[in-house]
Design an enzyme around this catalytic site. Structure first.
Site, short mmCIF file in Angstrom:
data_model
loop_
_atom_site.label_atom_id
_atom_site.label_comp_id
_atom_site.label_asym_id
_atom_site.label_seq_id
_atom_site.Cartn_x
_atom_site.Cartn_y
_atom_site.Cartn_z
N LYS A 53 70.24 -5.76 48.42
CA LYS A 53 70.20 -6.87 47.46
C LYS A 53 71.36 -6.73 46.47
O LYS A 53 72.05 -7.71 46.16
CB LYS A 53 68.86 -6.90 46.72
CG LYS A 53 67.74 -7.46 47.59
CD LYS A 53 66.35 -7.25 47.04
CE LYS A 53 65.33 -7.70 48.10
NZ LYS A 53 63.95 -7.42 47.78
N GLN A 97 60.72 -4.68 43.12
CA GLN A 97 60.53 -4.41 44.55
C GLN A 97 59.10 -3.92 44.82
O GLN A 97 58.60 -3.03 44.13
CB GLN A 97 61.56 -3.37 45.01
CG GLN A 97 61.60 -3.14 46.50
CD GLN A 97 62.09 -4.35 47.30
OE1 GLN A 97 62.88 -5.16 46.81
NE2 GLN A 97 61.62 -4.48 48.52
N ASP A 120 61.62 -14.29 42.79
CA ASP A 120 60.84 -13.94 43.98
C ASP A 120 59.77 -15.00 44.24
O ASP A 120 59.28 -15.15 45.36
CB ASP A 120 60.11 -12.61 43.72
CG ASP A 120 60.47 -11.52 44.69
OD1 ASP A 120 61.09 -11.82 45.73
OD2 ASP A 120 60.13 -10.36 44.41
N1 GUN Z 1 59.02 -5.99 49.46
C1 GUN Z 1 59.21 -6.47 50.71
N2 GUN Z 1 59.68 -7.73 50.67
C2 GUN Z 1 59.79 -8.06 49.36
C3 GUN Z 1 60.26 -9.21 48.67
O1 GUN Z 1 60.63 -10.23 49.25
N3 GUN Z 1 60.22 -9.14 47.31
C4 GUN Z 1 59.78 -8.04 46.64
N4 GUN Z 1 59.77 -8.08 45.31
N5 GUN Z 1 59.36 -6.95 47.25
C5 GUN Z 1 59.37 -6.96 48.61
#
Ligand code: GUN
Length: 282
Positions: A53, A97, A120
């Site tokens: 990311k 995350q 998100d």
């Molecule tokens: N963990 C796995 N996929 C995601 C996601 O799309 N967003 C977040 N915040 N955590 C994740």
């Protein structure tokens, strides 16, 4: 006839290119989009996602900061950091995350992220806005599915869409987004009586169950569009989706591969949401 491949890698690259141009345009107006990613603990998969990311932000010119906290961080410490990030004008998006360590209440954490920075799209308020069709952030993976459909020139209007899986992250939001685009939507799950019969009705089939290759070609209607959200690693190391690709490909008109289908779209849509958050601020 074998289905056409919906190439997520290629489409994600196009989305990123578009985001890069948007970032340049915003910067020329004095706005530099910014994203904070928070990682608690040392989950190896999460570390890779967070690194990717950060790298993706840098590539399109989005300001990015990563907060790596030890697994022993208390809930109050994490909430204090989020409140600080909520107030930081450099940041337009905040992503924590998941999964979080067991001693931290995930719901409380997500709900502490300011609504206008929830790129998100996981907070209850954002999901509520999605339900009622109000302004919101689309959760990144479902958003990616919708962009893939759009790029293949598929309009969900009037089509029968079947979503297999009812998670808060993919199944439910993608069903709502298809509904908003006027599809007739069925959500299937582990208690669905005759999954194969439901799937066979689908003009658009979205598989998001996390069970390797459980949707086979005989469950797919001739000419259906198949979006496979699953990423499963087999014992032999091979990555497969929730759909049995080879048999499904014989029936579908379009199909996403795994890897290289929905997967690459998720980060691209996160970048898109971050730019959208910056735009809304101006
Ligand atoms: N963990 C796995 N996929 C995601 C996601 O799309 N967003 C977040 N915040 N955590 C994740």
């Amino acid at each position: 006839m074998a289905a056409q491949i919906l190439d997520g890698k290629q489409i994600a690259a196009e989305v990123r290119e578009g985001v890069k141009k948007e970032v340049e345009e915003l910067k020329s107006k004095g706005i530099h989009p910014g994203l904070a990613v928070v990682l608690v603990g040392d989950n190896p998969a999460s570390q890779v996602y967070v690194r990717n990311k950060h790298k993706a932000c840098e590539e399109v010119g989005i300001y990015s900061e990563v907060h790596r906290l030890p697994g022993t961080t208390s809930q109050e410490e994490l909430l204090a950091l989020i409140r600080k990030l909520n107030e930081d004008p450099k940041l337009h998006g905040i992503l924590v995350q998941l999964p979080l360590p067991d001693h931290i209440d995930e719901k409380k954490v997500i709900d502490t992220i300011a609504l206008d920075k929830d790129v998100d799209g996981f907070s209850p308020s954002n999901v509520g806005n999605l339900v009622i069709g109000d302004k919101c952030f689309y959760p990144c993976t479902p958003y990616g599915c919708m962009v893939l459909l759009e790029k293949a020139g598929i309009d969900p209007k009037g089509k029968k869409a079947v979503v297999v899986g009812r998670s808060n992250i993919v199944g439910k939001p993608v069903a709502l987004m298809l509904l908003a685009r006027h599809a007739t939507v069925t959500i299937c799950h582990s208690r669905t009586k005759d999954l194969a019969a439901e799937c066979r009705q689908a003009d658009i089939l979205v598989a998001a169950v996390g069970k390797p290759e459980m949707i086979t070609g005989d469950m797919i209607k001739e000419g259906a569009v198949v979006i496979d959200v699953g990423i499963n690693r087999l014992d032999n190391g091979k990555l497969v989706g929730d759909v049995h690709f080879e048999s499904a490909r014989e029936k579908a008109s379009w199909i996403t591969p795994v890897p290289g289908g929905v997967g690459p779209m998720t980060i691209a849509m996160l970048l898109k949401n971050t730019v959208e958050a910056a735009r809304r601020r101006c």
